[in-house]
Design a protein around this motif. Structure first.
Motif, short mmCIF file in Angstrom:
data_model
loop_
_atom_site.label_atom_id
_atom_site.label_comp_id
_atom_site.label_asym_id
_atom_site.label_seq_id
_atom_site.Cartn_x
_atom_site.Cartn_y
_atom_site.Cartn_z
N CYS A 13 -5.84 0.85 -9.87
CA CYS A 13 -5.28 1.46 -8.65
C CYS A 13 -5.01 2.93 -8.90
O CYS A 13 -4.82 3.37 -10.03
CB CYS A 13 -3.95 0.81 -8.29
N ARG B 98 0.80 -1.22 0.00
CA ARG B 98 0.00 0.00 0.00
C ARG B 98 0.84 1.27 0.00
O ARG B 98 0.64 2.16 -0.83
CB ARG B 98 -0.93 -0.02 1.21
N VAL C 135 -0.38 3.42 -2.88
CA VAL C 135 -1.16 2.64 -3.86
C VAL C 135 -2.53 2.39 -3.26
O VAL C 135 -2.65 1.75 -2.22
CB VAL C 135 -0.47 1.30 -4.18
N PRO D 64 -6.19 0.77 -4.07
CA PRO D 64 -7.02 0.00 -5.01
C PRO D 64 -8.38 0.65 -5.22
O PRO D 64 -9.05 1.04 -4.26
CB PRO D 64 -7.15 -1.37 -4.35
N PRO E 194 -2.75 -3.90 -6.97
CA PRO E 194 -1.84 -3.18 -6.05
C PRO E 194 -0.50 -3.88 -5.87
O PRO E 194 0.53 -3.22 -5.73
CB PRO E 194 -2.62 -3.13 -4.74
#
Lengths: 232, 49
Positions: free
Chosen positions: A86, A36, A78, A80, B24
């Motif tokens: 993303c 993330r 990042v 989603p 991701p």
């Protein structure tokens, strides 16, 4: 050639270009939450000649409060948004310790900000292409051939069409096939007069140029630019 | 956001974002493996800087 050597040196890796290089420069990983977010920090006097970069631990970075220095925090985030989609973002925050640092950094920032923004946008673009192509960002910038594995046939065909504007895609019968090959001249033959000549002229109108004709230079230039952007 | 406490306040900042058509994990891996120095644009800019 010295300029070529210099250019090669400019393009050589290992100058703050990878995450490891950034860590060697003095950046410290403040926090990481895979897949993330990654947060990095750096402290120094960036507006001076020697930068005065500080080697700190994550805890040391948070506690660092030496006047005259600036602390930079940067991250890659990042988020989603859906299956296979993303949002990738990068934020950079600078906190100046003292009025002198703020004044110095403001001068530096005025000069450096456009380039800093350019670098970050390019980072995002490289990461995006690396992720979308699935070949890693190292491959994202490398030129690939039209019709190669990475570029699909439709994309390659688009660029071919952009670079070479064809007059027509449907070809009429060739002179040899139509039996009037001798009428392909500039009117200086037996076919320039008479019924066969008229038929040949009519036929010639239907026949396009057999070879692709290059378009004008602006068209070629911008097409090449688009090709370069698409491949990088 | 992990960046929020470091630093909690700031005098200068910039922000950029883009949409990526990938998962991701792929994006994060691409970010970790980024080698921007080979880019004909970023390499010279980093050196000039």
């Amino acid at each position: 050639m010295p300029w070529r050597l210099r250019l090669r040196d400019f393009r050589s890796p290992g100058f703050g270009s990878t995450l490891d290089d950034l860590l060697k420069l003095g950046f410290v990983i403040l926090a990481e939450e895979s897949p993330r977010e990654l947060a990095l920090g750096l402290a120094g006097r960036f507006w001076t000649l020697y930068l005065d970069l500080q080697t700190l631990t994550p805890e040391g970075f948070l506690a660092f409060a030496k006047p005259g220095f600036a602390k930079v925090g940067a991250n890659f985030l990042v988020e989603p948004l859906g299956p296979g989609l993303c949002r990738l973002s990068t934020a950079t925050r600078i906190f100046c310790l003292g009025r002198e640092a703020r004044r110095g950094f403001r001068r530096y920032w005025l000069m450096i900000r456009p380039f800093s923004g350019l670098i970050r946008r390019e980072w995002l673009r490289l990461i995006r292409r690396g992720a979308e192509l699935g070949g890693g960002p190292g491959q994202a910038w490398r030129p690939r051939r039209c019709g190669g594995k990475r570029m699909g046939p439709e994309t390659a065909d688009f660029f071919r069409r952009a670079l070479f504007k064809r007059r027509s895609t449907s070809y009429g019968p060739r002179p040899a096939e139509s039996g009037i090959s001798w009428a392909w001249g500039r009117g200086d033959g037996p076919a320039s007069a008479g019924s066969l000549g008229i038929a040949a002229k009519k036929q010639r109108k239907k026949l396009p140029a057999p070879l692709a004709k290059p378009a004008g230079w602006p068209y070629c230039f911008f097409s090449l630019l688009a090709l370069y952007r698409a491949e990088c | 956001m992990l960046l929020d406490p470091c630093p909690p306040a700031w005098h200068f900042h910039e922000y950029h974002e883009t949409l990526v058509a990938a998962g991701p994990e792929a994006v994060y891996q691409a970010m970790r493996e980024l080698d921007a120095g080979r880019s004909p644009l970023v390499g010279p800019l980093l050196r000039l800087r």
